[in-house]
Every structure is written in structure tokens, then in C-alpha cells.
Design an enzyme around this catalytic site. Structure first.
Site, mmCIF file in Angstrom:
data_model
loop_
_atom_site.group_PDB
_atom_site.id
_atom_site.type_symbol
_atom_site.label_atom_id
_atom_site.label_comp_id
_atom_site.label_asym_id
_atom_site.label_seq_id
_atom_site.Cartn_x
_atom_site.Cartn_y
_atom_site.Cartn_z
ATOM 1 N N GLY A 46 0.837 -1.184 0.000
ATOM 2 C CA GLY A 46 0.000 0.000 0.000
ATOM 3 C C GLY A 46 0.875 1.237 0.000
ATOM 4 N N GLN A 51 2.978 9.919 1.732
ATOM 5 C CA GLN A 51 4.288 9.296 1.560
ATOM 6 C C GLN A 51 5.002 9.813 0.312
ATOM 7 O OE1 GLN A 51 2.506 5.196 2.383
ATOM 8 N NE2 GLN A 51 4.623 4.978 3.131
ATOM 9 N N CYS A 89 6.699 -0.638 6.478
ATOM 10 C CA CYS A 89 6.244 0.596 5.840
ATOM 11 C C CYS A 89 7.322 1.068 4.864
ATOM 12 C CB CYS A 89 5.989 1.655 6.915
ATOM 13 S SG CYS A 89 5.412 3.225 6.265
ATOM 14 N N LEU A 90 6.904 1.501 3.687
ATOM 15 C CA LEU A 90 7.865 2.008 2.712
ATOM 16 C C LEU A 90 8.561 3.273 3.199
ATOM 17 C CD1 LEU A 90 5.879 1.371 -0.596
ATOM 18 C CD2 LEU A 90 7.832 0.077 0.291
ATOM 19 N N HIS A 131 -3.519 0.540 8.124
ATOM 20 C CA HIS A 131 -2.180 1.130 8.042
ATOM 21 C C HIS A 131 -2.197 2.392 7.165
ATOM 22 C CE1 HIS A 131 2.345 0.776 7.714
ATOM 23 N NE2 HIS A 131 2.080 1.512 6.647
ATOM 24 N N GLU A 132 -2.800 2.273 5.980
ATOM 25 C CA GLU A 132 -2.801 3.402 5.047
ATOM 26 C C GLU A 132 -3.708 4.530 5.532
ATOM 27 O OE1 GLU A 132 -0.450 3.506 2.954
ATOM 28 O OE2 GLU A 132 0.077 1.395 3.116
ATOM 29 N N HIS A 135 -1.808 6.587 7.880
ATOM 30 C CA HIS A 135 -0.938 7.560 7.194
ATOM 31 C C HIS A 135 -1.694 8.852 6.908
ATOM 32 C CE1 HIS A 135 2.995 5.892 6.436
ATOM 33 N NE2 HIS A 135 2.488 4.761 5.964
#
Length: 183
Positions: A46, A51, A89-90, A131-132, A135
Site C-alpha cells: 500500500g 508518503q 512501511c515504505l 495502516h494506510e 498515514h
């Protein structure tokens, strides 16, 4: 293909709540395409607009070969069942820690054209949706960790090659103080 740079832990944009998407136009569709391209290039599950440094409430996902996106998501929890498992996480590359999330969730929002959208998630999809959405609220999965796991995670961040000690990160102290927490 338009792969963008991903903002890393410590960047203030990751701690800033994103604004609702108000205009569903060509620019939003390009942002969604950039998110998908970048997510795939970086092999993520995701990716949220913050981000990429864009403060809008939209994210993409690729779970079990289901690729999609949602703008202005609102999460509903259908039960109290929880799951705990590795999460990464990226924006915090290479680090994974067991994180508690809800097992089942419904995300309601809109697609890139402004049409209503509902995604029912269980297991990994539920984890990704939570999670997203975090963000979009300026919350990182590290904020959901507790005790020794949180200490180990912060130590790993400080030791990571990509960590910038000149930009000290903000860490939230308790998941119970966060929007959308597990109840």
C-alpha cells in the site's frame, strides 16, 4: 510509469493529517497512477499520498492481486476480533515489527472519479486499510507499538542507514490517544 520518491520517517509530512479530496479530476487520477506505479516499483502492499509528499486523503493498495485505491476513507469495524503480525512501511524501509490491528474492517470512501466505494477487508487487507488510513491521519505503525517492541523499533530506526538524526522524528506515546484506534 511515474515513480516518485518516498518520504522517509522524520519527514514532517508523514505527521501531518491529510486534507480531504475535494476535486476528483485528471490531477487526482494522475496521483493515483503515480501511487500505484511507485508502490509496485518499491514492492509495497500500500502507499498513501502523504508518503509522496502530497497532503490528500487517498491511498492505493495491492493485496492478493487486488489492486485498488480509495479517497477519503472512513473505517468501520464489524467486530472486536484482532490480529497481530509483522508490519512494515515504505517510509520506514527494511524494518518489520509485530503490530496489533483489527481483523475485519470496512472502508467507505470514493474512487478517483468521485463514485462511492466500499472495500471489505479481512486479514492482510484489513491490516493494509488500517495502516494506510493511519498515514492519512499522520500516524505511523510505530505509534501502535508498545513496551519493549517499541523500544526495539526505535533503536532499529536510529541504526538504519536512511535515518537522518538532524531531523528528529515525532513519536506518539500511546495508541489510545490516536484517531481510529482499536477499541
Amino acid at each position: 510509469m511515474t515513480v516518485q520518491s518516498i518520504r522517509l520517517f522524520g519527514d514532517p509530512v508523514l505527521r501531518t493529517p491529510a486534507d480531504p479530496v475535494r476535486t476528483f479530476d485528471k490531477e487526482l487520477r494522475q496521483l493515483v497512477a503515480d501511487l500505484i506505479d511507485t508502490m509496485h516499483e518499491k514492492e509495497g502492499a500500500g502507499l498513501a499520498a502523504p508518503q509522496l509528499g502530497v497532503g490528500l486523503r487517498v491511498f492505493t493498495f495491492d493485496i492478493d492481486d487486488v489492486v485498488g485505491h480509495i479517497a477519503n476513507p472512513v473505517l468501520e469495524f464489524t467486530d472486536e476480533e484482532e490480529q497481530e503480525g509483522p508490519e512494515g512501511c515504505l517510509s520506514i524501509p527494511g524494518l518489520y515489527f509485530d503490530t496489533k490491528r483489527r481483523q475485519n474492517v470496512i472502508a467507505k470512501g470514493f474512487n478517483e472519479y468521485g463514485d462511492p466505494l466500499q472495500i471489505v477487508g479481512t486479514g492482510l487487507m484489513a491490516r493494509c486499510l488500517q495502516h494506510e488510513t493511519d498515514h492519512l491521519d499522520g500516524v505511523l505503525f510505530l505509534d501502535r507499538l508498545e513496551g519493549e517492541t517499541k523500544r526495539a523499533a526505535m533503536k532499529a530506526v536510529r541504526e538504519a542507514e536512511w535515518f537522518n538524526p538532524d531531523a528528529p522524528p515525532v513519536i506518539k506515546l500511546s495508541p489510545s490517544e490516536l484517531h481510529g484506534t482499536i477499541r
